[in-house]
Write a protein that holds these residues in place. Sequence first.
Motif, PDB file in Angstrom:
ATOM      1  N   ILE A  30       3.723  16.932 -24.962  1.00  0.00           N
ATOM      2  CA  ILE A  30       3.884  15.721 -24.157  1.00  0.00           C
ATOM      3  C   ILE A  30       2.605  15.520 -23.359  1.00  0.00           C
ATOM      4  CG2 ILE A  30       5.209  14.540 -22.366  1.00  0.00           C
ATOM      5  CD1 ILE A  30       7.581  16.403 -23.116  1.00  0.00           C
ATOM      6  N   ILE A  31       2.062  14.312 -23.447  1.00  0.00           N
ATOM      7  CA  ILE A  31       0.876  13.954 -22.671  1.00  0.00           C
ATOM      8  C   ILE A  31       1.285  12.878 -21.674  1.00  0.00           C
ATOM      9  CG2 ILE A  31      -1.476  13.029 -22.724  1.00  0.00           C
ATOM     10  CD1 ILE A  31      -1.555  14.051 -25.683  1.00  0.00           C
ATOM     11  N   GLU A  32       1.134  13.185 -20.391  1.00  0.00           N
ATOM     12  CA  GLU A  32       1.452  12.229 -19.328  1.00  0.00           C
ATOM     13  C   GLU A  32       0.172  11.479 -18.955  1.00  0.00           C
ATOM     14  OE1 GLU A  32       4.270  11.421 -17.708  1.00  0.00           O
ATOM     15  OE2 GLU A  32       5.630  12.938 -18.505  1.00  0.00           O
ATOM     16  N   THR A  33       0.252  10.148 -18.921  1.00  0.00           N
ATOM     17  CA  THR A  33      -0.889   9.311 -18.582  1.00  0.00           C
ATOM     18  C   THR A  33      -0.543   8.466 -17.366  1.00  0.00           C
ATOM     19  OG1 THR A  33      -1.505   9.187 -20.914  1.00  0.00           O
ATOM     20  CG2 THR A  33      -2.504   7.561 -19.438  1.00  0.00           C
ATOM     21  N   LEU A  34      -1.330   8.601 -16.301  1.00  0.00           N
ATOM     22  CA  LEU A  34      -1.151   7.792 -15.098  1.00  0.00           C
ATOM     23  C   LEU A  34      -1.843   6.458 -15.320  1.00  0.00           C
ATOM     24  CD1 LEU A  34      -0.327   7.384 -12.120  1.00  0.00           C
ATOM     25  CD2 LEU A  34      -2.476   8.526 -11.493  1.00  0.00           C
ATOM     26  N   ILE A  35      -1.055   5.369 -15.308  1.00  0.00           N
ATOM     27  CA  ILE A  35      -1.605   4.027 -15.475  1.00  0.00           C
ATOM     28  C   ILE A  35      -1.958   3.450 -14.112  1.00  0.00           C
ATOM     29  CG2 ILE A  35      -1.152   1.686 -16.340  1.00  0.00           C
ATOM     30  CD1 ILE A  35      -1.357   3.931 -18.520  1.00  0.00           C
ATOM     31  N   ALA A  44       4.452   8.656 -21.063  1.00  0.00           N
ATOM     32  CA  ALA A  44       4.608   9.992 -21.627  1.00  0.00           C
ATOM     33  C   ALA A  44       4.575   9.833 -23.143  1.00  0.00           C
ATOM     34  CB  ALA A  44       5.915  10.625 -21.173  1.00  0.00           C
ATOM     35  N   THR A  45       3.568  10.416 -23.776  1.00  0.00           N
ATOM     36  CA  THR A  45       3.406  10.335 -25.223  1.00  0.00           C
ATOM     37  C   THR A  45       3.873  11.650 -25.830  1.00  0.00           C
ATOM     38  OG1 THR A  45       1.507   8.870 -24.918  1.00  0.00           O
ATOM     39  CG2 THR A  45       1.751   9.917 -27.081  1.00  0.00           C
ATOM     40  N   PHE A  46       4.786  11.565 -26.786  1.00  0.00           N
ATOM     41  CA  PHE A  46       5.370  12.740 -27.428  1.00  0.00           C
ATOM     42  C   PHE A  46       4.778  12.904 -28.824  1.00  0.00           C
ATOM     43  CE2 PHE A  46       8.107  11.853 -24.022  1.00  0.00           C
ATOM     44  CZ  PHE A  46       8.963  12.918 -23.797  1.00  0.00           C
ATOM     45  N   LEU A  47       4.283  14.114 -29.098  1.00  0.00           N
ATOM     46  CA  LEU A  47       3.685  14.432 -30.391  1.00  0.00           C
ATOM     47  C   LEU A  47       4.438  15.594 -31.031  1.00  0.00           C
ATOM     48  CD1 LEU A  47      -0.009  14.621 -29.132  1.00  0.00           C
ATOM     49  CD2 LEU A  47       1.030  12.674 -30.273  1.00  0.00           C
ATOM     50  N   THR A  48       4.612  15.517 -32.332  1.00  0.00           N
ATOM     51  CA  THR A  48       5.134  16.650 -33.091  1.00  0.00           C
ATOM     52  C   THR A  48       4.275  16.768 -34.343  1.00  0.00           C
ATOM     53  OG1 THR A  48       7.107  17.689 -34.024  1.00  0.00           O
ATOM     54  CG2 THR A  48       6.933  15.331 -34.297  1.00  0.00           C
ATOM     55  N   GLY A 101       1.236  17.137 -34.451  1.00  0.00           N
ATOM     56  CA  GLY A 101       0.019  16.361 -34.238  1.00  0.00           C
ATOM     57  C   GLY A 101       0.174  14.860 -34.372  1.00  0.00           C
ATOM     58  N   LYS A 102       1.414  14.376 -34.599  1.00  0.00           N
ATOM     59  CA  LYS A 102       1.640  12.937 -34.774  1.00  0.00           C
ATOM     60  C   LYS A 102       2.536  12.400 -33.660  1.00  0.00           C
ATOM     61  CE  LYS A 102       1.366  13.454 -39.742  1.00  0.00           C
ATOM     62  NZ  LYS A 102       2.158  13.663 -40.930  1.00  0.00           N
ATOM     63  N   GLN A 103       2.176  11.220 -33.186  1.00  0.00           N
ATOM     64  CA  GLN A 103       2.977  10.567 -32.150  1.00  0.00           C
ATOM     65  C   GLN A 103       4.296  10.085 -32.743  1.00  0.00           C
ATOM     66  OE1 GLN A 103       0.993   7.588 -29.705  1.00  0.00           O
ATOM     67  NE2 GLN A 103       2.771   6.268 -29.965  1.00  0.00           N
ATOM     68  N   PHE A 104       5.413  10.374 -32.043  1.00  0.00           N
ATOM     69  CA  PHE A 104       6.702   9.848 -32.497  1.00  0.00           C
ATOM     70  C   PHE A 104       7.433   9.062 -31.414  1.00  0.00           C
ATOM     71  CE2 PHE A 104       8.045  13.893 -30.728  1.00  0.00           C
ATOM     72  CZ  PHE A 104       9.267  13.624 -30.142  1.00  0.00           C
ATOM     73  N   MET A 105       6.972   9.181 -30.155  1.00  0.00           N
ATOM     74  CA  MET A 105       7.651   8.439 -29.095  1.00  0.00           C
ATOM     75  C   MET A 105       6.730   8.278 -27.894  1.00  0.00           C
ATOM     76  SD  MET A 105      11.305   9.344 -27.231  1.00  0.00           S
ATOM     77  CE  MET A 105      10.875  11.002 -26.722  1.00  0.00           C
ATOM     78  N   VAL A 106       6.886   7.140 -27.214  1.00  0.00           N
ATOM     79  CA  VAL A 106       6.224   6.891 -25.940  1.00  0.00           C
ATOM     80  C   VAL A 106       7.303   6.446 -24.961  1.00  0.00           C
ATOM     81  CG1 VAL A 106       4.567   5.447 -24.697  1.00  0.00           C
ATOM     82  CG2 VAL A 106       4.035   6.230 -27.004  1.00  0.00           C
ATOM     83  N   ILE A 107       7.233   7.007 -23.754  1.00  0.00           N
ATOM     84  CA  ILE A 107       8.135   6.566 -22.686  1.00  0.00           C
ATOM     85  C   ILE A 107       7.273   5.954 -21.594  1.00  0.00           C
ATOM     86  CG2 ILE A 107       9.857   7.208 -20.964  1.00  0.00           C
ATOM     87  CD1 ILE A 107      10.464   9.700 -22.652  1.00  0.00           C
TER      88      ILE A 107
END
Length: 146
Positions: free
Chosen positions: A88-93, A100-104, A106-112
């Motif tokens: 999970i990569i958290e990005t402050l906008i 929150a970008t979710f990778l499995t 090495g591929k992105q499967f969800m963004v919150i």
Amino acid sequence: MARPDPIIGTWKLNVAKSKFSPVLLKALKEIIPKEKTEVYEEFGDQIVLTATATMADGKSIFGKYTWPRQGGIAEVQADVPSFAGVIIIETLIASGEWYATFLTDGKQFMVIRKVVSEDGKTMRLNYTGADPQGNPFEQMDGYDRQ
């Protein structure tokens, strides 16, 4: 020290104001929660999210996520089997707005997208992504500040 981000605090899921995705629930092997609480805290330059939930079937789940205050890779400690190996990569906008970008594998499967309302009383989590079969999903969780 910088002012705390508006996300800091205790948030309770408002099930009635949320719109759950059957595709996402199936992909995570979950059911709609009976109740869920997310507690965001700051410790130095880290943000820690502790999430607890009781599912409709009575099962309890727990997750703890720690990431740098300015954003970055989250350390994940969760008893959710579908999160094994997830990055999970958290990005402050902006203050009160996070992605929150979710990778499995090495591929992105969800963004919150997490957004705290201007009055600080509610928070919306908008989920978008696709399950392993490529079926798209969207979900919205509504939270009330406690």
